[in-house]
Design a protein around this motif. Structure first.
Motif, PDB file in Angstrom:
ATOM      1  N   VAL A 149     -21.224  31.986 -27.092  1.00  0.00           N
ATOM      2  CA  VAL A 149     -20.889  31.727 -25.701  1.00  0.00           C
ATOM      3  C   VAL A 149     -21.847  32.794 -24.279  1.00  0.00           C
ATOM      4  CG1 VAL A 149     -18.620  30.878 -25.772  1.00  0.00           C
ATOM      5  CG2 VAL A 149     -18.794  32.910 -26.541  1.00  0.00           C
ATOM      6  N   PRO A 150     -21.538  32.622 -23.458  1.00  0.00           N
ATOM      7  CA  PRO A 150     -22.543  33.751 -22.568  1.00  0.00           C
ATOM      8  C   PRO A 150     -21.574  34.168 -21.794  1.00  0.00           C
ATOM      9  CG  PRO A 150     -22.185  31.426 -21.522  1.00  0.00           C
ATOM     10  CD  PRO A 150     -21.765  30.902 -22.236  1.00  0.00           C
ATOM     11  N   PRO A 151     -22.092  35.758 -22.180  1.00  0.00           N
ATOM     12  CA  PRO A 151     -21.191  36.659 -21.639  1.00  0.00           C
ATOM     13  C   PRO A 151     -20.583  37.061 -20.186  1.00  0.00           C
ATOM     14  CG  PRO A 151     -23.057  37.490 -21.425  1.00  0.00           C
ATOM     15  CD  PRO A 151     -23.323  36.378 -22.152  1.00  0.00           C
ATOM     16  N   GLU A 152     -19.577  37.119 -19.571  1.00  0.00           N
ATOM     17  CA  GLU A 152     -18.932  37.435 -18.286  1.00  0.00           C
ATOM     18  C   GLU A 152     -19.496  38.836 -17.784  1.00  0.00           C
ATOM     19  OE1 GLU A 152     -14.736  36.280 -18.865  1.00  0.00           O
ATOM     20  OE2 GLU A 152     -15.214  33.977 -19.302  1.00  0.00           O
ATOM     21  N   GLN A 153     -19.609  39.395 -18.125  1.00  0.00           N
ATOM     22  CA  GLN A 153     -20.116  40.789 -17.530  1.00  0.00           C
ATOM     23  C   GLN A 153     -20.900  40.955 -17.104  1.00  0.00           C
ATOM     24  OE1 GLN A 153     -19.431  39.896 -20.771  1.00  0.00           O
ATOM     25  NE2 GLN A 153     -17.645  42.204 -21.994  1.00  0.00           N
ATOM     26  N   ALA A 154     -21.390  40.917 -15.588  1.00  0.00           N
ATOM     27  CA  ALA A 154     -22.361  41.458 -15.229  1.00  0.00           C
ATOM     28  C   ALA A 154     -23.434  42.684 -15.671  1.00  0.00           C
ATOM     29  CB  ALA A 154     -22.257  41.631 -13.798  1.00  0.00           C
ATOM     30  N   SER A 155     -23.244  43.709 -16.191  1.00  0.00           N
ATOM     31  CA  SER A 155     -24.247  43.786 -16.963  1.00  0.00           C
ATOM     32  C   SER A 155     -24.426  44.077 -18.201  1.00  0.00           C
ATOM     33  CB  SER A 155     -23.093  45.693 -17.148  1.00  0.00           C
ATOM     34  OG  SER A 155     -21.312  45.321 -17.770  1.00  0.00           O
ATOM     35  N   LEU A 156     -24.359  42.841 -18.669  1.00  0.00           N
ATOM     36  CA  LEU A 156     -25.111  42.183 -19.687  1.00  0.00           C
ATOM     37  C   LEU A 156     -25.858  41.508 -19.689  1.00  0.00           C
ATOM     38  CD1 LEU A 156     -21.870  42.192 -22.864  1.00  0.00           C
ATOM     39  CD2 LEU A 156     -23.733  43.227 -21.850  1.00  0.00           C
ATOM     40  N   VAL A 157     -27.310  41.093 -19.858  1.00  0.00           N
ATOM     41  CA  VAL A 157     -27.979  40.470 -19.811  1.00  0.00           C
ATOM     42  C   VAL A 157     -28.506  39.414 -20.793  1.00  0.00           C
ATOM     43  CG1 VAL A 157     -31.480  39.840 -19.024  1.00  0.00           C
ATOM     44  CG2 VAL A 157     -29.153  41.316 -18.617  1.00  0.00           C
ATOM     45  N   ALA A 158     -27.935  37.729 -21.119  1.00  0.00           N
ATOM     46  CA  ALA A 158     -27.844  36.869 -21.613  1.00  0.00           C
ATOM     47  C   ALA A 158     -29.148  35.884 -21.982  1.00  0.00           C
ATOM     48  CB  ALA A 158     -26.915  36.288 -21.258  1.00  0.00           C
ATOM     49  N   ARG A 159     -29.721  35.662 -22.831  1.00  0.00           N
ATOM     50  CA  ARG A 159     -31.047  34.590 -23.004  1.00  0.00           C
ATOM     51  C   ARG A 159     -30.753  33.779 -23.497  1.00  0.00           C
ATOM     52  NH1 ARG A 159     -37.001  35.830 -24.310  1.00  0.00           N
ATOM     53  NH2 ARG A 159     -38.088  34.383 -23.958  1.00  0.00           N
ATOM     54  N   ARG A 160     -30.875  32.060 -23.434  1.00  0.00           N
ATOM     55  CA  ARG A 160     -31.199  31.214 -23.426  1.00  0.00           C
ATOM     56  C   ARG A 160     -31.973  30.671 -24.882  1.00  0.00           C
ATOM     57  NH1 ARG A 160     -27.466  25.624 -22.044  1.00  0.00           N
ATOM     58  NH2 ARG A 160     -27.904  24.183 -23.518  1.00  0.00           N
ATOM     59  N   ILE A 161     -31.995  30.963 -26.214  1.00  0.00           N
ATOM     60  CA  ILE A 161     -33.009  30.886 -26.847  1.00  0.00           C
ATOM     61  C   ILE A 161     -33.312  29.585 -27.361  1.00  0.00           C
ATOM     62  CG2 ILE A 161     -33.248  33.487 -26.756  1.00  0.00           C
ATOM     63  CD1 ILE A 161     -31.986  33.432 -29.717  1.00  0.00           C
ATOM     64  N   GLY A 162     -32.182  29.090 -28.228  1.00  0.00           N
ATOM     65  CA  GLY A 162     -32.113  27.773 -28.028  1.00  0.00           C
ATOM     66  C   GLY A 162     -30.739  26.915 -28.771  1.00  0.00           C
ATOM     67  N   LYS A 163     -30.471  26.253 -29.390  1.00  0.00           N
ATOM     68  CA  LYS A 163     -29.385  26.152 -29.565  1.00  0.00           C
ATOM     69  C   LYS A 163     -29.160  24.756 -31.635  1.00  0.00           C
ATOM     70  CE  LYS A 163     -31.239  21.176 -28.587  1.00  0.00           C
ATOM     71  NZ  LYS A 163     -30.890  19.890 -27.829  1.00  0.00           N
ATOM     72  N   VAL A 164     -27.837  25.858 -31.600  1.00  0.00           N
ATOM     73  CA  VAL A 164     -27.117  25.298 -32.949  1.00  0.00           C
ATOM     74  C   VAL A 164     -26.957  23.450 -32.533  1.00  0.00           C
ATOM     75  CG1 VAL A 164     -26.215  25.469 -34.276  1.00  0.00           C
ATOM     76  CG2 VAL A 164     -27.196  27.538 -33.667  1.00  0.00           C
ATOM     77  N   THR A 165     -27.785  22.865 -33.917  1.00  0.00           N
ATOM     78  CA  THR A 165     -27.212  21.026 -33.942  1.00  0.00           C
ATOM     79  C   THR A 165     -26.228  21.241 -34.731  1.00  0.00           C
ATOM     80  OG1 THR A 165     -29.706  20.853 -35.319  1.00  0.00           O
ATOM     81  CG2 THR A 165     -29.316  20.284 -32.965  1.00  0.00           C
ATOM     82  N   LEU A 166     -25.677  20.800 -34.892  1.00  0.00           N
ATOM     83  CA  LEU A 166     -24.624  19.629 -36.335  1.00  0.00           C
ATOM     84  C   LEU A 166     -24.387  18.195 -36.613  1.00  0.00           C
ATOM     85  CD1 LEU A 166     -23.507  22.119 -33.680  1.00  0.00           C
ATOM     86  CD2 LEU A 166     -21.860  22.548 -36.047  1.00  0.00           C
ATOM     87  N   GLY A 167     -24.281  18.340 -38.169  1.00  0.00           N
ATOM     88  CA  GLY A 167     -24.131  17.156 -38.688  1.00  0.00           C
ATOM     89  C   GLY A 167     -22.532  17.287 -39.306  1.00  0.00           C
ATOM     90  N   ALA A 168     -22.869  15.962 -40.389  1.00  0.00           N
ATOM     91  CA  ALA A 168     -22.223  15.851 -40.792  1.00  0.00           C
ATOM     92  C   ALA A 168     -22.744  15.384 -42.951  1.00  0.00           C
ATOM     93  CB  ALA A 168     -21.003  14.534 -41.282  1.00  0.00           C
ATOM     94  N   TYR A 169     -21.884  16.282 -43.823  1.00  0.00           N
ATOM     95  CA  TYR A 169     -22.171  16.873 -44.417  1.00  0.00           C
ATOM     96  C   TYR A 169     -21.414  16.304 -45.702  1.00  0.00           C
ATOM     97  CZ  TYR A 169     -26.693  18.110 -42.239  1.00  0.00           C
ATOM     98  OH  TYR A 169     -27.974  18.419 -41.345  1.00  0.00           O
ATOM     99  N   ALA A 170     -22.511  15.661 -47.066  1.00  0.00           N
ATOM    100  CA  ALA A 170     -21.355  15.942 -48.203  1.00  0.00           C
ATOM    101  C   ALA A 170     -22.475  16.336 -49.441  1.00  0.00           C
ATOM    102  CB  ALA A 170     -20.956  14.732 -48.254  1.00  0.00           C
ATOM    103  N   HIS A 171     -21.980  16.842 -50.617  1.00  0.00           N
ATOM    104  CA  HIS A 171     -22.953  17.012 -51.714  1.00  0.00           C
ATOM    105  C   HIS A 171     -23.219  15.707 -52.479  1.00  0.00           C
ATOM    106  CE1 HIS A 171     -23.953  18.364 -56.282  1.00  0.00           C
ATOM    107  NE2 HIS A 171     -24.870  19.538 -55.258  1.00  0.00           N
ATOM    108  N   ARG A 172     -24.043  15.623 -53.479  1.00  0.00           N
ATOM    109  CA  ARG A 172     -24.951  13.568 -53.217  1.00  0.00           C
ATOM    110  C   ARG A 172     -23.555  14.049 -54.384  1.00  0.00           C
ATOM    111  NH1 ARG A 172     -29.563  13.128 -54.520  1.00  0.00           N
ATOM    112  NH2 ARG A 172     -30.914  14.788 -53.639  1.00  0.00           N
ATOM    113  N   ASP A 173     -22.954  14.622 -55.220  1.00  0.00           N
ATOM    114  CA  ASP A 173     -22.668  13.886 -56.569  1.00  0.00           C
ATOM    115  C   ASP A 173     -20.532  14.086 -56.224  1.00  0.00           C
ATOM    116  OD1 ASP A 173     -24.261  15.150 -59.026  1.00  0.00           O
ATOM    117  OD2 ASP A 173     -23.375  16.834 -58.841  1.00  0.00           O
ATOM    118  N   TYR A 174     -20.440  14.545 -54.773  1.00  0.00           N
ATOM    119  CA  TYR A 174     -19.079  13.894 -53.613  1.00  0.00           C
ATOM    120  C   TYR A 174     -19.538  12.420 -53.662  1.00  0.00           C
ATOM    121  CZ  TYR A 174     -15.957  12.938 -51.114  1.00  0.00           C
ATOM    122  OH  TYR A 174     -15.144  12.356 -49.555  1.00  0.00           O
TER     123      TYR A 174
END
Length: 294
Positions: A149-174
């Protein structure tokens, strides 16, 4: 009040006020509980007033404590600004940088990145804080933070450097035992791993028209590393960051048509500290290397 003023007493007072107990305050400050107790008693003696009512459930601030809190926080802010200015004046690249990141990032993504950084910046030591709590850079909980989440404080500098992608996963045994789900509704017939107090998965179900309660999840934990290890153990289907799932070839993606919104990643630093050569070097390295590791 002729006793010399001790700033540590105010730090202990604010920590106790914020955390509601001596134990919580001691953990935050890295001090012992008896030390915090002595600090509070010393400050009460200097002020000639009771600051907290001691109860079985912790510390309850008195009206005097609440009146003093604003002035104490102004003192804290001034002390923190002085510390940042002193740190900014440090031109040496040798020393320690404290980095805060979520548990999945700290456990599965950053080790390889930090291994590369060790070769590039051998003069820098790293303190890695693995926590899903948002570190307070203003209070120097960390020098650099990786946040979702980006910071709300003006004295902090934030740089968006990427994104985390997600998915549904299960072990092959399951999947060998239970079959492979093809769509979200199929999960009603499967063992699912999700959060407990965190209801993101539950919310996703309901947005898709599936009205279920937490009892639909066979294992609930708000610890994302626990969820991942449960998926690896074949306990069920979980919703995992792709960079984490990529570390185990026996964990397979399911529900290929499921679109989970990616989570932006922010690299955050205090504006004044960016002039510190050591922190700036680490900041720049992470800005280049973390996106490649995602």
């Amino acid at each position: 009040m002729n006793t010399p003023f001790d700033w540590n007493l105010v730090r202990s007072f604010l920590a106790a006020l914020d955390h509601g107990s001596l134990l919580g305050a001691a953990r935050v400050l890295g001090a012992s509980q008896p030390t915090l107790g002595r600090h509070i008693e010393a400050l009460e003696a200097q002020l000639g007033a009771v600051l907290f009512e001691r109860t079985g459930r912790g510390l309850v601030p008195t009206a005097t404590a609440l009146r003093l809190a604003e002035s104490a926080r102004q003192m804290e802010s001034g002390a923190e600004q002085l510390a940042r200015q002193l740190a900014s004046a440090d031109a040496d690249e040798t020393g320690t940088v404290r980095i805060s990141a979520s548990q999945p990032l700290a456990c599965f993504l950053l080790p390889a990145v930090l291994s590369q950084m060790r070769l590039a910046l051998p003069q820098v030591q790293v303190e890695l804080v693995a926590s899903d709590a948002v570190s307070n850079l203003l209070r120097r909980d960390a020098d650099i933070a990786l946040r979702m989440v980006p910071p709300e404080q003006a004295s902090l500098v934030a740089r968006r450097i990427g994104k985390v992608t997600l998915g549904a996963y299960a072990h092959r045994d399951y999947l060998a035992r239970h079959g492979k789900p093809r769509e979200l509704a199929d999960l009603l017939q499967h063992d699912v791993i999700a959060g407990d107090r965190n209801e993101d998965v539950l919310f996703g179900y309901r947005q898709s028209g599936l009205t279920v309660g937490k009892e639909a999840f066979s294992l609930r934990s708000d610890d994302l590393v626990v969820q991942w290890q449960a998926v690896r153990a074949g306990l069920g289907v979980g919703f995992i960051a792709d960079f984490v799932a990529a570390t185990d070839a026996n964990v397979l993606p399911v529900l290929p048509l499921l679109k989970i919104p990616p989570i932006p990643m922010w690299l955050v630093v205090h504006r004044e500290i960016r002039s510190n050569r050591r922190i700036r070097a680490v900041y720049d390295f992470l800005a280049r290397s973390v996106p490649r590791a995602l």
